[in-house]
Write a protein that holds these residues in place. Structure first.
Motif, PDB file in Angstrom:
ATOM      1  N   LEU A  68       0.834  -1.206   0.000  1.00 20.04           N
ATOM      2  CA  LEU A  68       0.000   0.000   0.000  1.00 20.04           C
ATOM      3  C   LEU A  68       0.870   1.258   0.000  1.00 20.04           C
ATOM      4  N   LEU A  69       1.875   1.272   0.867  1.00 19.56           N
ATOM      5  CA  LEU A  69       2.751   2.452   0.924  1.00 19.56           C
ATOM      6  C   LEU A  69       3.541   2.594  -0.372  1.00 19.56           C
ATOM      7  N   ALA A  70       3.939   1.469  -0.961  1.00 24.28           N
ATOM      8  CA  ALA A  70       4.687   1.506  -2.226  1.00 24.28           C
ATOM      9  C   ALA A  70       3.817   2.092  -3.325  1.00 24.28           C
ATOM     10  N   LEU A  71       2.526   1.763  -3.290  1.00 27.59           N
ATOM     11  CA  LEU A  71       1.595   2.278  -4.300  1.00 27.59           C
ATOM     12  C   LEU A  71       1.472   3.797  -4.172  1.00 27.59           C
ATOM     13  N   LEU A  72       1.380   4.259  -2.931  1.00 28.04           N
ATOM     14  CA  LEU A  72       1.289   5.709  -2.700  1.00 28.04           C
ATOM     15  C   LEU A  72       2.578   6.409  -3.131  1.00 28.04           C
ATOM     16  N   LEU A  73       3.715   5.783  -2.776  1.00 28.10           N
ATOM     17  CA  LEU A  73       5.007   6.377  -3.134  1.00 28.10           C
ATOM     18  C   LEU A  73       5.166   6.420  -4.658  1.00 28.10           C
ATOM     19  N   ALA A  74       4.783   5.330  -5.319  1.00 30.11           N
ATOM     20  CA  ALA A  74       4.898   5.279  -6.782  1.00 30.11           C
ATOM     21  C   ALA A  74       4.023   6.356  -7.414  1.00 30.11           C
ATOM     22  N   THR A  75       2.837   6.567  -6.840  1.00 29.92           N
ATOM     23  CA  THR A  75       1.941   7.596  -7.367  1.00 29.92           C
ATOM     24  C   THR A  75       2.594   8.979  -7.259  1.00 29.92           C
ATOM     25  N   LEU A  76       3.244   9.206  -6.123  1.00 30.43           N
ATOM     26  CA  LEU A  76       3.926  10.504  -5.935  1.00 30.43           C
ATOM     27  C   LEU A  76       5.088  10.647  -6.915  1.00 30.43           C
ATOM     28  N   LEU A  77       5.863   9.572  -7.069  1.00 34.00           N
ATOM     29  CA  LEU A  77       7.019   9.632  -7.973  1.00 34.00           C
ATOM     30  C   LEU A  77       6.591   9.750  -9.433  1.00 34.00           C
ATOM     31  N   ASN A  78       5.350   9.390  -9.702  1.00 32.38           N
ATOM     32  CA  ASN A  78       4.834   9.437 -11.076  1.00 32.38           C
ATOM     33  C   ASN A  78       4.397  10.851 -11.462  1.00 32.38           C
ATOM     34  N   GLN A  79       4.388  11.754 -10.478  1.00 36.97           N
ATOM     35  CA  GLN A  79       4.001  13.142 -10.776  1.00 36.97           C
ATOM     36  C   GLN A  79       5.200  13.885 -11.355  1.00 36.97           C
ATOM     37  N   ALA A  80       4.918  14.978 -11.999  1.00 37.02           N
ATOM     38  CA  ALA A  80       5.989  15.802 -12.588  1.00 37.02           C
ATOM     39  C   ALA A  80       6.572  16.677 -11.480  1.00 37.02           C
ATOM     40  N   VAL A  81       7.500  16.141 -10.705  1.00 37.46           N
ATOM     41  CA  VAL A  81       8.129  16.928  -9.638  1.00 37.46           C
ATOM     42  C   VAL A  81       9.621  17.059  -9.913  1.00 37.46           C
ATOM     43  N   ARG A  82      10.221  18.094  -9.348  1.00 34.32           N
ATOM     44  CA  ARG A  82      11.665  18.291  -9.544  1.00 34.32           C
ATOM     45  C   ARG A  82      12.418  17.307  -8.652  1.00 34.32           C
ATOM     46  N   GLY A  83      13.568  16.877  -9.113  1.00 34.37           N
ATOM     47  CA  GLY A  83      14.426  15.978  -8.323  1.00 34.37           C
ATOM     48  C   GLY A  83      13.856  14.576  -8.196  1.00 34.37           C
ATOM     49  N   LYS A  84      13.052  14.181  -9.202  1.00 26.30           N
ATOM     50  CA  LYS A  84      12.399  12.876  -9.165  1.00 26.30           C
ATOM     51  C   LYS A  84      13.438  11.742  -9.130  1.00 26.30           C
ATOM     52  N   ALA A  85      14.526  11.941  -9.890  1.00 23.46           N
ATOM     53  CA  ALA A  85      15.567  10.895  -9.968  1.00 23.46           C
ATOM     54  C   ALA A  85      16.179  10.668  -8.588  1.00 23.46           C
ATOM     55  N   LEU A  86      16.357  11.768  -7.856  1.00 22.61           N
ATOM     56  CA  LEU A  86      16.960  11.659  -6.524  1.00 22.61           C
ATOM     57  C   LEU A  86      16.042  10.886  -5.574  1.00 22.61           C
ATOM     58  N   PHE A  87      14.745  11.175  -5.659  1.00 28.52           N
ATOM     59  CA  PHE A  87      13.772  10.463  -4.821  1.00 28.52           C
ATOM     60  C   PHE A  87      13.763   8.973  -5.148  1.00 28.52           C
ATOM     61  N   ARG A  88      13.854   8.678  -6.446  1.00 31.08           N
ATOM     62  CA  ARG A  88      13.854   7.274  -6.864  1.00 31.08           C
ATOM     63  C   ARG A  88      15.071   6.543  -6.307  1.00 31.08           C
ATOM     64  N   LEU A  89      16.205   7.230  -6.413  1.00 31.44           N
ATOM     65  CA  LEU A  89      17.453   6.624  -5.915  1.00 31.44           C
ATOM     66  C   LEU A  89      17.345   6.380  -4.405  1.00 31.44           C
ATOM     67  N   ALA A  90      16.852   7.417  -3.701  1.00 34.46           N
ATOM     68  CA  ALA A  90      16.747   7.317  -2.235  1.00 34.46           C
ATOM     69  C   ALA A  90      15.818   6.180  -1.825  1.00 34.46           C
ATOM     70  N   SER A  91      14.722   6.031  -2.573  1.00 38.16           N
ATOM     71  CA  SER A  91      13.772   4.987  -2.179  1.00 38.16           C
ATOM     72  C   SER A  91      14.285   3.595  -2.528  1.00 38.16           C
ATOM     73  N   PHE A  92      15.210   3.517  -3.493  1.00 37.50           N
ATOM     74  CA  PHE A  92      15.723   2.203  -3.903  1.00 37.50           C
ATOM     75  C   PHE A  92      16.933   1.767  -3.059  1.00 37.50           C
ATOM     76  N   LEU A  93      17.595   2.761  -2.448  1.00 36.02           N
ATOM     77  CA  LEU A  93      18.830   2.457  -1.685  1.00 36.02           C
ATOM     78  C   LEU A  93      18.657   1.374  -0.611  1.00 36.02           C
ATOM     79  N   PRO A  94      17.587   1.411   0.206  1.00 38.23           N
ATOM     80  CA  PRO A  94      17.467   0.377   1.253  1.00 38.23           C
ATOM     81  C   PRO A  94      17.469  -1.035   0.683  1.00 38.23           C
ATOM     82  N   TYR A  95      16.925  -1.171  -0.550  1.00 39.99           N
ATOM     83  CA  TYR A  95      16.823  -2.508  -1.131  1.00 39.99           C
ATOM     84  C   TYR A  95      18.183  -3.058  -1.552  1.00 39.99           C
ATOM     85  N   ILE A  96      19.056  -2.161  -2.018  1.00 35.94           N
ATOM     86  CA  ILE A  96      20.355  -2.648  -2.512  1.00 35.94           C
ATOM     87  C   ILE A  96      21.439  -2.632  -1.427  1.00 35.94           C
TER      88      ILE A  96
END
Lengths: 396, 388
Positions: free
Chosen positions: B173-201
């Motif tokens: 559920l939280l991933a769905l909400l986060l993905a929805t936010l990342l899918n918006q046209a916001v500045r620094g989207k790449a940075l948010f994506r990287l930050a959210s992926f870091l815990p996994y790697i």
């Protein structure tokens, strides 16, 4: 001429290498313990140039246990290893009878507390042994208690104030050896002498459980080592802990700026105190007779009076042989060290070891579960002891 | 079905062979480290496995039990035994005793490393060829019965089920909400994506060590944060003993798990969202749908294939939770409140040496995961919307 000399040298080295025996020794001694063991093995090398001991530190005890289990299963164990009694029962057939290889003077030197046979066989010898003793704050407990009644009086008087961080005593749920000590002091045991009946919940077992439950009301009950709590400034009147924790407890008290001293445990029907620590065993699979004899030599060397006394002085463990514990070196050492003297007296007066039952490992796991329930007051001592007895009965 | 002609058939077989050659390294690794242990777990689950010296064929027998027992008890080889083994080519000097009991002895031939076990039964003594190692004794379904009777296993299964039931849907559920936010046209989207992926790697050991500090009762960031928030509202906050209170160990594991997997799942869902045809959104807007209605009626249904994939993967992964318990709690937690099924299997095998029992428990875990996966594939999948 030069060529001849080189050939002669190579031949000499080859002949030397042929006579060299290499053995592996797995242990879990870190820090100063590891340094001292390395030092002793270096001394062994100097005295026995024909034997090379590969001293391999496996990390923690649980890592050593898991590696030994896997190594024995794979048929590739080390030559020599440290191990607890309850691990030993898992692979008795893989071990060598040490009395066939150890010299008479070593065999006759152990304290009677360490006389232990597994299914009638002598497959281990004691090595790094500690005993439960009483650590107390002289400012809160001016005269350390000598009986259960005195112990309880002090603990109750100090009381418990979690907000201020004051506790009469402390117990660790993962350490059921404290309960086994109370049980033995009350005259009880886990099983009857012939192992046919579970006796842990009889009148003596219940007495020990009720005593522990009463104390637990004023105790800090935490899985972490008590030294961690002391270091954080928590005041604990007295607590039962292993003599091997001496350095850690004293350093913690020093950091917190509080006094801490050691005394023998308060007694009840007797003054029993559980011995902890590991033994040494030699493995047969994939080992030659020369390797087994070399391992026996290492054991005899480590248990020699001078080395045992040195090991005990450097590490805080207690000497395991009569020659060392009554020897001049140790006696001179403890004459100026009242704490170590108390520990030595405790070992001589009431040291007892683990139950050498093949299912002791599982029994200890149950003891941990129910000891925690008892300490946290999850049920009445009787209900807890009866449930524990039923579970032990199912696996014994 | 149209069968290939002879000429086409030859080509077909060559292509197949070529494909298998390419697959061979992967198959070898999978076979050795996945399929072989998998099959063995099933086999071991019906055996009692111990390290024993097992008797093989008899090589000699005698009735002179008293002399033999006395000699062997001294660690020596009886004359008669030495003579008997000499006939088999074993030199007397190579024999030595390594194990002696009242009615059982083990001797070893140094030259061949062959062991012999000598067993006394009454007056008779028999000498067998012997091997020391894993001895498997069939016990039928006993191991399964013991596992089911073990209250620790029931506790482990319950703990694991609670962990899965809370962490899997929460993360999704939280991933769905986060993905929805990342899918918006916001500045620094790449940075948010990287930050959210870091815990996994990041390696799980490193993550868990950091969380052990975060959860510290007295100095941990989480209690500090909660205390501060409680302070804003004038509420009293009692420090939570995350890792030593049986009520809080499972929440501690769940919070860490949600944090770790949320980013990864969000990226998978984001990929799904970005693949949705824009025409759907435009049509919805023309029809006057609001942003929430668009999200509910278009975005969510269109990413159900990704959600379904994540549900299966995370459910299987969560049932196998182990490292977090081992490192964060360094054991099953107070009152075994964080004992999970895989940790139970691990302790049975590597603390108690009950390999058969551990295998039986792992087979039961496999059955549970298999049944749940089947349920998802048959029932849940019907609710998945695949774009045609």
């Amino acid at each position: 001429m030069r060529r001849v000399a080189i050939i002669a040298l190579v031949c000499a080295l080859g002949v030397g290498a042929l006579g060299q025996v290499t053995i592996s020794f797995w242990h879990a001694m870190g820090g100063v313990l590891g340094t001292t063991l390395t030092e002793l093995i270096q001394k062994f090398h100097d005295e026995n140039p024909g034997i090379t001991v590969d001293l391999i530190h496996q990390g923690s005890y649980s890592a050593l246990q898991q590696k030994l289990i896997a190594a024995v299963a794979a048929g590739e164990p080390p030559t020599l290893a440290q191990q607890y009694e309850n691990w030993t029962t898992l692979w008795l057939d893989a071990l060598v009878d040490l009395d066939l290889f150890l010299p008479e003077e070593t065999l006759g030197s152990f304290l009677p507390q360490f006389d232990q046979l597994f299914e009638g066989r002598m497959v281990t010898v004691p090595f790094n042994k500690s005993i439960l003793v009483l650590y107390y704050r002289p400012d809160l407990v001016p005269n350390p208690p000598t009986t259960w009644a005195e112990f309880e009086t002090y603990v109750t008087a100090i009381g418990k104030d979690a907000a201020k961080g004051v506790y009469g005593t402390a117990f660790r749920p993962p350490n059921p050896e404290i309960f086994l000590t109370l049980l033995t002091q009350a005259g009880g045991s886990i099983l009857s002498e012939d192992w046919s009946e579970v006796t842990i919940n009889n009148a003596t077992g219940l007495e020990a459980a009720e005593f522990a439950a009463r104390l637990a009301k004023f105790a800090l009950v935490d899985s972490a080592y008590t030294s961690d709590a002391i270091q954080k400034g928590i005041a604990i009147g007295m607590f039962i802990d292993t003599s091997a924790g001496y350095t850690y407890n004293m350093n913690a008290a020093k950091t917190a700026g509080v006094p801490l001293a050691v005394a023998p445990l308060p007694c009840h029907v007797n003054c029993a105190s559980m011995i902890q620590g590991t033994n040494l065993a030699v493995y047969a699979p994939k080992q030659t007779r020369a390797q087994i004899e070399a391992a026996a030599k290492v054991i005899a060397f480590l248990l020699r009076e001078d080395n045992t006394a040195y090991w005990a002085q450097k590490t805080g463990y207690l000497p395991v042989t009569k020659t060392a514990i009554y020897g001049e070196a140790w006696q001179t050492y403890i004459a100026g060290k009242p704490e170590q003297k108390a520990m030595t007296e405790q070992l001589i007066a009431g040291g007892f070891g683990q139950l050498l039952h093949p299912r002791y490992m599982d029994m200890r796991s149950l003891l941990i579960t129910y000891w925690e329930l008892l300490l946290k007051g999850e049920d009445t001592p009787k209900a807890i002891m009866d449930a524990l007895a039923a579970e032990i009965d199912a696996i014994k | 079905m149209k069968l290939p002609t002879l000429r086409q058939g030859r080509r077909f077989w060559w292509d197949t062979l070529e494909a298998y050659v390419y697959l061979l390294p992967t198959l070898a690794v999978l076979g050795l480290f996945t399929f072989y242990p998998f099959v063995n777990a099933f086999i071991y689950s019906v055996y009692d496995i111990r390290t024993r010296t097992v008797a093989g064929s008899v090589v000699h027998a005698t009735t002179d039990s008293t002399t033999w027992a006395t000699t062997l008890a001294r660690g020596r080889i009886p004359e008669e035994l030495a003579d008997a083994l000499l006939k088999r080519g074993v030199a007397r000097d190579d024999l030595w005793v390594r194990l002696r009991q009242a009615d059982r002895w083990v001797i070893k031939d140094e030259a061949s490393a062959q062991e012999y076990i000598i067993v006394r039964e009454g007056e008779e003594i028999r000498v067998h060829l012997a091997t020391t190692g894993w001895a498997m004794e069939s016990v039928g379904w006993d191991n399964f019965a013991r596992v089911f009777r073990d209250p620790d296993f029931a506790k482990a299964l319950l703990n694991t089920t609670i962990y899965v039931a809370v962490s899997v849907p929460t993360t999704l559920l939280l991933a769905l909400l986060l993905a929805t936010l990342l899918n918006q046209a916001v500045r620094g989207k790449a940075l948010f994506r990287l930050a959210s992926f870091l815990p996994y790697i990041t390696p799980i050991v490193a993550i868990t060590m950091v969380w052990a500090w975060i959860y510290d009762r007295n100095y941990g960031l989480l209690n500090y944060f909660l205390g501060t928030v409680a302070g804003w509202f004038g509420a009293e906050f009692n420090l939570i003993n995350w890792l030593n209170d049986p009520r809080w160990t499972k929440p501690a594991l769940i919070i860490m798990s949600v944090w770790r997997f949320m980013g990864y799942q969000a990226l998978i869902l984001l990929a799904g969202m970005q693949g949705i045809d824009r025409e759907y959104y435009e049509a919805a807007r023309v029809d006057g749908a609001g942003p929430l209605a668009v999200w509910r009626k278009i975005t969510v249904p269109m990413v159900t294939p990704q959600m379904f994939f994540l549900l299966i993967i995370s459910l299987i992964g969560s049932f196998k939770i182990f490292e977090e318990v081992l490192i964060l709690l360094q054991g099953p937690g107070p009152q075994k409140s964080a004992l999970t099924v895989v940790y139970y299997v691990f302790t049975k095998a590597f603390d108690s040496g009950h390999y058969g029992l551990a295998s039986a428990a792992s087979v039961i875990l496999f059955a549970v995961i298999f049944a749940l996966s089947l349920f998802q594939l048959t029932v849940v999948q019907k609710r998945v919307h695949y774009e045609r």
